[in-house]
Scaffold this motif. Structure first.
Motif, mmCIF file in Angstrom:
data_model
loop_
_atom_site.group_PDB
_atom_site.id
_atom_site.type_symbol
_atom_site.label_atom_id
_atom_site.label_comp_id
_atom_site.label_asym_id
_atom_site.label_seq_id
_atom_site.Cartn_x
_atom_site.Cartn_y
_atom_site.Cartn_z
ATOM 1 N N ARG A 38 0.446 -0.884 0.053
ATOM 2 C CA ARG A 38 -0.079 -0.342 -0.112
ATOM 3 C C ARG A 38 0.932 0.909 -0.086
ATOM 4 N NH1 ARG A 38 -4.920 1.064 1.312
ATOM 5 N NH2 ARG A 38 -5.734 3.424 2.562
ATOM 6 N N VAL A 39 0.923 2.260 -0.720
ATOM 7 C CA VAL A 39 1.039 3.683 -1.286
ATOM 8 C C VAL A 39 0.979 4.087 0.178
ATOM 9 C CG1 VAL A 39 1.664 5.331 -2.447
ATOM 10 C CG2 VAL A 39 1.472 3.308 -3.475
ATOM 11 N N GLY A 74 2.288 14.869 -5.947
ATOM 12 C CA GLY A 74 0.643 14.203 -5.351
ATOM 13 C C GLY A 74 1.311 12.848 -5.913
ATOM 14 N N HIS A 75 2.208 12.523 -6.709
ATOM 15 C CA HIS A 75 2.493 11.276 -6.925
ATOM 16 C C HIS A 75 3.467 9.901 -6.153
ATOM 17 C CE1 HIS A 75 1.500 12.694 -10.524
ATOM 18 N NE2 HIS A 75 -0.128 12.615 -10.545
ATOM 19 N N VAL A 76 3.377 9.168 -6.132
ATOM 20 C CA VAL A 76 4.984 8.073 -5.856
ATOM 21 C C VAL A 76 5.993 8.571 -6.543
ATOM 22 C CG1 VAL A 76 5.922 6.360 -5.519
ATOM 23 C CG2 VAL A 76 3.332 6.735 -5.194
ATOM 24 N N GLY A 81 -2.517 5.926 -1.220
ATOM 25 C CA GLY A 81 -3.168 4.779 -0.634
ATOM 26 C C GLY A 81 -3.966 3.736 -1.564
ATOM 27 N N ASP A 82 -3.012 3.929 -2.695
ATOM 28 C CA ASP A 82 -3.482 2.709 -3.955
ATOM 29 C C ASP A 82 -2.823 1.608 -2.950
ATOM 30 O OD1 ASP A 82 -4.180 4.507 -5.726
ATOM 31 O OD2 ASP A 82 -2.484 4.415 -7.127
ATOM 32 N N TYR A 108 1.836 -3.196 -10.329
ATOM 33 C CA TYR A 108 0.611 -2.720 -11.144
ATOM 34 C C TYR A 108 -0.483 -1.499 -10.493
ATOM 35 C CZ TYR A 108 1.540 -6.206 -15.134
ATOM 36 O OH TYR A 108 1.649 -6.827 -16.624
ATOM 37 N N GLY A 109 -1.644 -0.870 -10.598
ATOM 38 C CA GLY A 109 -2.593 -0.410 -10.234
ATOM 39 C C GLY A 109 -3.535 -0.824 -9.829
#
Length: 141
Positions: free
Chosen positions: A10-11, A20-22, A72-73, A96-97
């Motif tokens: 989990r990110v 706002g991205h990894v 949260g991904d 993969y997302g």
């Protein structure tokens, strides 16, 4: 190709960049975690590596970032070894997302090095042939 290993993670919020991205650098942590879990699955923990007197170190990595992930991904990270020969192992990765979209691909070259005496600084970290029992563990899967 040897068998594929898959794990999920989990990110976390603190892994985001200013957009706002990894953060791109964080993906390398995800890849390394998948490699560690894969190794543990075939019976090779850090303690086992120490018994063998060596460890894998990253020599080169190429990462292709295709789509972003956000806090949260839940990501699915897959890894497999293309080959293990001599002192080297080539490992591939895919992340993969949540919607099963491919986010990242990577290829890494790992080298087995001697670690005896590492704490006493009496080792040169020179490449050594990958131990046969390690080769057998990964190729038996």
């Amino acid at each position: 190709m040897m068998s594929k290993f898959t794990t999920q993670l989990r990110v976390r919020h603190y892994e985001m960049d200013a957009l706002g991205h990894v953060n791109n650098a964080v993906y390398q942590h995800y890849l390394e975690q998948a490699a560690i879990e894969h190794s543990e699955q075939v019976g090779f923990t850090l303690d086992r590596y120490q018994e063998l007197g060596g460890a894998f170190v990253l020599r080169r990595i190429a990462i292709e970032y295709l789509r972003p992930a956000v806090a949260g991904d839940t990501l699915t990270v897959s890894t497999w070894l293309e080959n293990m020969r001599g002192t080297r192992a080539t490992r591939h990765y895919e992340i993969y997302g949540q919607k099963e979209e491919l986010l990242v691909t990577a290829e890494a070259l790992w080298v087995w090095v001697a670690t005896e005496g590492l704490r006493s600084n009496r080792t040169s970290m020179r490449p050594r042939p990958i131990p046969t029992e390690l080769l057998n563990a990964f190729t038996a899967r």
